[in-house]
Structure formats: C-alpha cells, structure tokens
Write a protein that holds these residues in place. Structure first.
Motif, PDB file in Angstrom:
ATOM      1  N   ASN A  31       0.976  -1.517  -0.210  1.00 31.46           N
ATOM      2  CA  ASN A  31       0.028   0.038  -0.048  1.00 31.46           C
ATOM      3  C   ASN A  31       1.084   1.414   0.089  1.00 31.46           C
ATOM      4  O   ASN A  31       2.132   1.613   0.927  1.00 31.46           O
ATOM      5  CB  ASN A  31      -1.334   0.139   0.845  1.00 31.46           C
ATOM      6  CG  ASN A  31      -1.805  -0.786   1.400  1.00 31.46           C
ATOM      7  OD1 ASN A  31      -1.939  -1.609   0.478  1.00 31.46           O
ATOM      8  ND2 ASN A  31      -2.436  -1.585   2.408  1.00 31.46           N
ATOM      9  N   TYR A  50      -2.717  -0.211  -4.007  1.00 36.21           N
ATOM     10  CA  TYR A  50      -2.755  -1.576  -3.723  1.00 36.21           C
ATOM     11  C   TYR A  50      -1.731  -2.568  -4.605  1.00 36.21           C
ATOM     12  O   TYR A  50      -1.198  -3.261  -3.063  1.00 36.21           O
ATOM     13  CB  TYR A  50      -4.105  -2.419  -3.083  1.00 36.21           C
ATOM     14  CG  TYR A  50      -4.951  -1.953  -3.107  1.00 36.21           C
ATOM     15  CD1 TYR A  50      -6.495  -1.354  -3.166  1.00 36.21           C
ATOM     16  CD2 TYR A  50      -4.917  -1.274  -1.520  1.00 36.21           C
ATOM     17  CE1 TYR A  50      -7.580  -0.967  -2.994  1.00 36.21           C
ATOM     18  CE2 TYR A  50      -6.203  -0.998  -0.722  1.00 36.21           C
ATOM     19  CZ  TYR A  50      -7.677  -0.711  -1.418  1.00 36.21           C
ATOM     20  OH  TYR A  50      -8.846   0.070  -0.750  1.00 36.21           O
TER      21      TYR A  50
ATOM     22  N   PRO B  90      -6.815   2.875   9.794  1.00 30.78           N
ATOM     23  CA  PRO B  90      -7.184   2.528  10.159  1.00 30.78           C
ATOM     24  C   PRO B  90      -8.355   1.858   9.691  1.00 30.78           C
ATOM     25  O   PRO B  90      -8.930   1.386  10.225  1.00 30.78           O
ATOM     26  CB  PRO B  90      -6.399   1.535   9.022  1.00 30.78           C
ATOM     27  CG  PRO B  90      -5.437   1.093  10.659  1.00 30.78           C
ATOM     28  CD  PRO B  90      -6.265   2.349  11.413  1.00 30.78           C
ATOM     29  N   ASN B  92     -11.602   0.205   6.992  1.00 23.53           N
ATOM     30  CA  ASN B  92     -11.981  -0.037   5.041  1.00 23.53           C
ATOM     31  C   ASN B  92     -11.157   0.139   4.413  1.00 23.53           C
ATOM     32  O   ASN B  92     -11.206   1.228   2.762  1.00 23.53           O
ATOM     33  CB  ASN B  92     -13.540   0.861   4.095  1.00 23.53           C
ATOM     34  CG  ASN B  92     -14.216   0.138   5.347  1.00 23.53           C
ATOM     35  OD1 ASN B  92     -14.231  -1.861   5.386  1.00 23.53           O
ATOM     36  ND2 ASN B  92     -15.359   1.230   5.567  1.00 23.53           N
ATOM     37  N   ASN B  93      -9.627  -0.667   4.374  1.00 24.22           N
ATOM     38  CA  ASN B  93      -8.672   0.073   3.285  1.00 24.22           C
ATOM     39  C   ASN B  93      -8.384   1.351   2.700  1.00 24.22           C
ATOM     40  O   ASN B  93      -7.891   1.433   2.318  1.00 24.22           O
ATOM     41  CB  ASN B  93      -9.037  -0.698   1.767  1.00 24.22           C
ATOM     42  CG  ASN B  93      -9.308  -2.697   2.152  1.00 24.22           C
ATOM     43  OD1 ASN B  93      -8.217  -2.974   3.389  1.00 24.22           O
ATOM     44  ND2 ASN B  93      -9.822  -2.872   2.083  1.00 24.22           N
ATOM     45  N   ARG B  94      -8.346   1.928   3.935  1.00 27.08           N
ATOM     46  CA  ARG B  94      -8.234   3.193   3.830  1.00 27.08           C
ATOM     47  C   ARG B  94      -7.943   3.455   5.684  1.00 27.08           C
ATOM     48  O   ARG B  94      -7.758   2.823   6.724  1.00 27.08           O
ATOM     49  CB  ARG B  94      -9.647   4.453   3.469  1.00 27.08           C
ATOM     50  CG  ARG B  94      -9.831   3.634   2.308  1.00 27.08           C
ATOM     51  CD  ARG B  94      -9.027   4.978   1.460  1.00 27.08           C
ATOM     52  NE  ARG B  94      -9.579   6.108   1.939  1.00 27.08           N
ATOM     53  CZ  ARG B  94     -10.555   7.104   0.983  1.00 27.08           C
ATOM     54  NH1 ARG B  94     -11.808   7.004   0.910  1.00 27.08           N
ATOM     55  NH2 ARG B  94     -10.101   8.409   1.714  1.00 27.08           N
TER      56      ARG B  94
END
Lengths: 109, 107
Positions: A31, A50, B90, B92-94
């Motif tokens: 990431n 990603y 972090p 939800n992948n943010r």
C-alpha cells in the motif's frame, strides 16, 4: 528502518505545466498513498495504491493522476498544474504502520 | 460524522506541564498511529498501537478499540515538543487522519 524517498523536494511550476512527483519505497509494502497538506490543515488523501498496477481515488483526486508501475514506485501527476495545487505533498507506504517521505513542496505560479 | 475526531485543536503548555490529546473514532479501528509534525514539516512516528498502552520517555499512548478512542499523554513538556500532533487509523482499506492538535510549549 523503512525508507520512503520523495523527489523533487521542492518544485516551482507554471500554470498549465505538467508536474510529476515521484515516490520510492524500499519497504516492499503493497500500500502506498499520496496526501497533500495545506497550511494549518491536516492531510488529505489524493490517490492510493494496493500494489503494482493499482491506483485508487482518494478524497480529493480531481486534477491529479497516479501511476504505480512497480512495487517500489508511486508517482503523482499533475497534467495541467494550477495555483490551487500549490501545497506540500506527502507520500507514504503502509503495512499496518505508515511510513512517510519527507514531503515535496510544490509552488504553481 | 468524521471517522476520526481529534481534540483539542490547539494546546498551549508551559515547560514542565503535563497534558493529553485524544482521538475518538466513529467506528471500531484495528490500530492507531500517532505522529508529530515538527517545525521542518517532517512527520515523525511516535507510536503505533493495535491495543493497550505504550510508553516512550515522556510520552505515553493508549488505544482502546472497543471504546473507540486513543490518547497521547505528554509528561514534563519541553520546548522541542512544540508542533502538530496527528492520529491516524485504518478503516475499510483506507487510513483516516485527525485534523491535528497544534501544541505550543512556552518557557
């Protein structure tokens, strides 16, 4: 020690010009992120990735493109720079913990 | 609401004082990270926590995922502690950042 390197560290561009900000990480993190920070404000997410070949829009993607050609490199591209894009830009890599570069100060005249 | 609310937005301390900063989360976060941004603009990682408490010198941080908050405590504040402090978490992948706390330590 995880390492994230940004270049250039300082850039002056003209309105309408193309600007590419580069970020290289030696952490082997999947990431990566690009943020901008304006005076007196926090960090706002522009684009993230990603992994190689992946780019995702963040909260303020308009006027910016991103490119992730490899695991190590993540670029932020301003095709037509505008004065409102004058800011300090931070790149980060992340695997649970964020590691930031030193920032790139961009001035668009 | 905002995923991360950080307070206070600004804080002024005299040397030697103790104080704390807090981040509240709108949802359960898996971890939290605290940064200091110094006068040169560099973001320095202070702590990364997935749970519990960590200490480093005069700094201590606690993360309570269930209660949805994290704190950063500064003990015996020094002039070099001045700067802006951010928490980030972090979801939800943010990664979501607080708006920061501007700390000024006065002699």
């Amino acid at each position: 020690e995880a390492a994230v390197t940004q270049s250039p560290r300082n850039k002056v561009a003209v309105t309408g010009g193309k600007v590419t900000l580069s970020c290289n990480q030696t952490n082997n993190h999947n990431n990566m992120y690009w943020y901008r920070q304006d005076t007196g404000h926090g960090l706002r997410l522009i684009h993230y990735s990603y992994g190689a070949g992946s780019t995702e829009k963040g909260d303020i993607p308009d006027g910016y493109k991103a490119s992730r050609p490899s695991q190590e490199n993540f670029s932020l591209i301003l095709e037509l720079a505008t004065p409102s894009q004058t800011s300090v830009y931070f790149c980060a890599s992340e695997a649970g913990q964020l590691y930031f570069g030193e920032g790139s100060k961009l001035t668009v005249l | 609401g905002m995923p991360v609310e950080q307070n206070p937005p600004a804080l002024s301390l005299y040397e030697g004082a103790d104080s704390g900063l807090r981040c509240n989360f709108s949802t359960t976060m898996k971890s939290v990270q605290w940064f200091q941004q110094n006068h040169r603009g560099r973001l320095i990682t202070l702590f990364y926590l997935a749970q519990g408490t960590k200490e480093n010198g005069r700094l201590k941080s606690t993360f309570n995922s269930k209660e949805r908050y994290s704190t950063l405590h500064i003990k015996d504040a020094q002039l070099e502690d001045s700067g802006t402090y951010f928490c980030a978490a972090p979801n939800n992948n943010r990664i979501f950042f607080g708006d920061g706390t501007q700390l000024v330590v006065k002699p």
